[in-house]
Enzyme design. Sequence first.
Site, PDB file in Angstrom:
ATOM      1  N   SER A 104       0.935  -0.837   0.272  1.00 55.80           N
ATOM      2  CA  SER A 104       0.212  -0.200   0.174  1.00 55.80           C
ATOM      3  C   SER A 104       0.760   1.472  -0.115  1.00 55.80           C
ATOM      4  O   SER A 104       1.288   1.428  -1.123  1.00 55.80           O
ATOM      5  CB  SER A 104      -0.340  -0.436   1.315  1.00 55.80           C
ATOM      6  OG  SER A 104      -1.938   1.298   1.106  1.00 55.80           O
ATOM      7  N   ASP A 205     -10.013  -4.773  -3.969  1.00 54.12           N
ATOM      8  CA  ASP A 205      -9.575  -4.151  -3.474  1.00 54.12           C
ATOM      9  C   ASP A 205     -10.488  -3.002  -1.495  1.00 54.12           C
ATOM     10  O   ASP A 205     -10.786  -2.429  -3.688  1.00 54.12           O
ATOM     11  CB  ASP A 205      -7.775  -3.779  -3.538  1.00 54.12           C
ATOM     12  CG  ASP A 205      -7.080  -3.223  -2.355  1.00 54.12           C
ATOM     13  OD1 ASP A 205      -7.753  -2.646  -1.348  1.00 54.12           O
ATOM     14  OD2 ASP A 205      -5.997  -2.453  -2.486  1.00 54.12           O
ATOM     15  N   HIS A 235      -7.251  -6.200   0.260  1.00 54.50           N
ATOM     16  CA  HIS A 235      -5.796  -5.364   0.160  1.00 54.50           C
ATOM     17  C   HIS A 235      -4.540  -6.366   1.233  1.00 54.50           C
ATOM     18  O   HIS A 235      -3.790  -5.758   0.285  1.00 54.50           O
ATOM     19  CB  HIS A 235      -6.180  -3.744   1.225  1.00 54.50           C
ATOM     20  CG  HIS A 235      -5.529  -3.083   0.782  1.00 54.50           C
ATOM     21  ND1 HIS A 235      -4.614  -2.360  -0.107  1.00 54.50           N
ATOM     22  CD2 HIS A 235      -4.576  -2.912   1.552  1.00 54.50           C
ATOM     23  CE1 HIS A 235      -3.888  -1.213   0.592  1.00 54.50           C
ATOM     24  NE2 HIS A 235      -3.902  -1.172   1.363  1.00 54.50           N
TER      25      HIS A 235
END
Length: 274
Positions: A104, A205, A235
């Site tokens: 991320s 996600d 995610h």
Amino acid sequence: MTAPMTIHPLAAPLSVPAQPDLTGGRRVGVLLSHGFTGQPASIKPWGEHLAGLGYAVEVPRLPGHGTSWREMNATTWEDWYGELARVFDGLCLDNDAVVVGGLSMGGALALRLAAEHPDRVAGVVVVNPAVATRRRDIKLLPVLKHLLPSMPGIVNDIALEGADEHGYPRTPLKAAHSMVRAWPDLVAALPRVTAPLLYLRSTVDNVVDDLSEPLITGSVSSTDVEVVRLARSFHVATLDHDAPRIHEESARFLARVPAHPDGLPRDAVPGTSN
């Protein structure tokens, strides 16, 4: 007198030196970064797998993470990047080549390292990186951060039952605005990324939308770009059903990146075979 902050028991950094006897005699370092409001626990299994193959692995705890969202609200993108850059410099001193990566926001920070140090980054591995969003409420952050210290966060976006990333349940808005404000400059710098890129992307996600992938893969100057779909994970794929695949794909990527100017055979590096 300010009370000392309490660090989550699972938030300790991971630091493992290289074992060149397992990697064909070369010292290869891997720097992995966790994401926004997360902490090292979310990617330690990934780092531990690569360390077991002989790579030097560093998983730092970014400033303001692993303590409290209030403490994080006093930190910025530059603080987080500064910690990664510090650890990166150490890895470069101790190893022949360094690959950077992350989950991320950690992936975005890794891409910035690759853009600023194309001569020192041998490869990039990112999992669901974020450099943009379609969310319209993000445009309100410059105002909201002065009205509210935080909002409910999205934590544990993981399909695997029982998995826990140990992230913050709330999103610190000043910190969030710092991250979002850094995105345009990062996107503008992506053409300076020349290292091979392994892009691992969850098909579902609920945190990072579909805007970042084309921006990244379409902007970098890397001639070696591989996109791998993670069909069974959300995610936080590093703790999800596809974690073993992330480990395997990363090992395979590291086995061919960086190139081996000394002419070492491919089977001298973990994760490859004739």
